[in-house]
Scaffold this motif. Structure first.
Motif, mmCIF file in Angstrom:
data_model
loop_
_atom_site.group_PDB
_atom_site.id
_atom_site.type_symbol
_atom_site.label_atom_id
_atom_site.label_comp_id
_atom_site.label_asym_id
_atom_site.label_seq_id
_atom_site.Cartn_x
_atom_site.Cartn_y
_atom_site.Cartn_z
ATOM 1 N N PHE A 16 -8.431 33.924 32.368
ATOM 2 C CA PHE A 16 -7.259 34.441 33.149
ATOM 3 C C PHE A 16 -7.056 35.810 32.685
ATOM 4 O O PHE A 16 -6.504 36.618 33.554
ATOM 5 N N ALA A 17 -7.387 36.161 31.478
ATOM 6 C CA ALA A 17 -6.683 37.523 30.930
ATOM 7 C C ALA A 17 -7.556 38.524 31.448
ATOM 8 O O ALA A 17 -7.122 39.824 31.768
ATOM 9 N N VAL A 18 -8.712 38.184 32.251
ATOM 10 C CA VAL A 18 -9.202 39.220 33.184
ATOM 11 C C VAL A 18 -8.825 39.552 34.329
ATOM 12 O O VAL A 18 -8.542 40.698 34.847
ATOM 13 N N LEU A 19 -8.045 38.597 34.770
ATOM 14 C CA LEU A 19 -7.327 38.916 36.116
ATOM 15 C C LEU A 19 -5.843 39.169 36.038
ATOM 16 O O LEU A 19 -5.574 40.091 36.916
ATOM 17 N N ALA A 20 -5.155 38.892 35.053
ATOM 18 C CA ALA A 20 -3.899 39.067 34.720
ATOM 19 C C ALA A 20 -3.429 38.923 33.122
ATOM 20 O O ALA A 20 -3.904 38.178 32.434
ATOM 21 N N ALA A 58 -3.520 30.233 40.211
ATOM 22 C CA ALA A 58 -4.394 30.039 39.060
ATOM 23 C C ALA A 58 -3.206 29.929 37.629
ATOM 24 O O ALA A 58 -2.486 30.799 38.073
ATOM 25 N N SER A 59 -3.544 29.154 37.049
ATOM 26 C CA SER A 59 -2.739 29.181 35.774
ATOM 27 C C SER A 59 -3.824 29.046 34.444
ATOM 28 O O SER A 59 -4.999 28.975 34.904
ATOM 29 N N TRP A 60 -3.318 28.947 33.294
ATOM 30 C CA TRP A 60 -4.381 29.089 32.368
ATOM 31 C C TRP A 60 -3.869 27.883 31.156
ATOM 32 O O TRP A 60 -4.641 28.062 30.259
ATOM 33 N N ASP A 61 -3.124 26.864 31.427
ATOM 34 C CA ASP A 61 -2.634 25.949 30.263
ATOM 35 C C ASP A 61 -2.937 24.532 30.599
ATOM 36 O O ASP A 61 -2.568 24.014 29.630
#
Ligand code: NAG
Length: 118
Positions: A98-102, A27-30
């Motif tokens: 994403f911020a919930v996971l890392a 998983a990425s977020w960008d």
């Protein structure tokens, strides 16, 4: 040994008629927002882009997905097709999800399990 290609084909086929198939990828977020589902899903901060080749006709668009990383879950809406993730089970989360996971600084996390939930 089952080849990756055969296994992937089986998973892709299963995805077209089952909502209970579990996937595992990075998983990425960008990379969100480049290819929104058509018609577009309701606006949400907790979103995910899923590999475009798994949902060639936008199947399951706007449905909800639970992503799990190291025992932490986040439920996100499938709002976008992830072109760069084609050929993989990698996903791209919104930054809020994403911020919930890392921490965002980590950039990418693996392995992330994801599955459709109702
Ligand atoms: C998917 O993630 C894996 C693991 O990080 C990586 O090796 C692979 O290159 C990625 N595939 C795509 C299509 O981005």
């Amino acid at each position: 040994m089952i080849s990756t290609r055969v296994l992937f084909s089986a998973l892709a086929a299963a995805a077209s008629f089952s909502t209970a198939t579990a996937f595992t990828g990075r998983a990425s977020w960008d990379s969100l927002g480049t290819t929104p589902c058509v018609p577009a899903c309701p606006a949400s901060d907790f979103r995910v882009a899923l590999p475009s080749d798994l949902f060639p006709g936008g199947e399951s668009c706007c449905h909800f997905v639970q992503a799990t990383y190291q025992g932490t879950n986040v439920v996100v809406q499938f709002t976008d097709l992830f072109l760069a993730g084609a050929g993989s089970q990698n996903i791209s989360l919104s930054d809020q999800a994403f911020a919930v996971l890392a921490p965002l600084e980590v950039g990418t996390i693996f392995p992330v399990d994801w599955i459709f939930v109702s």
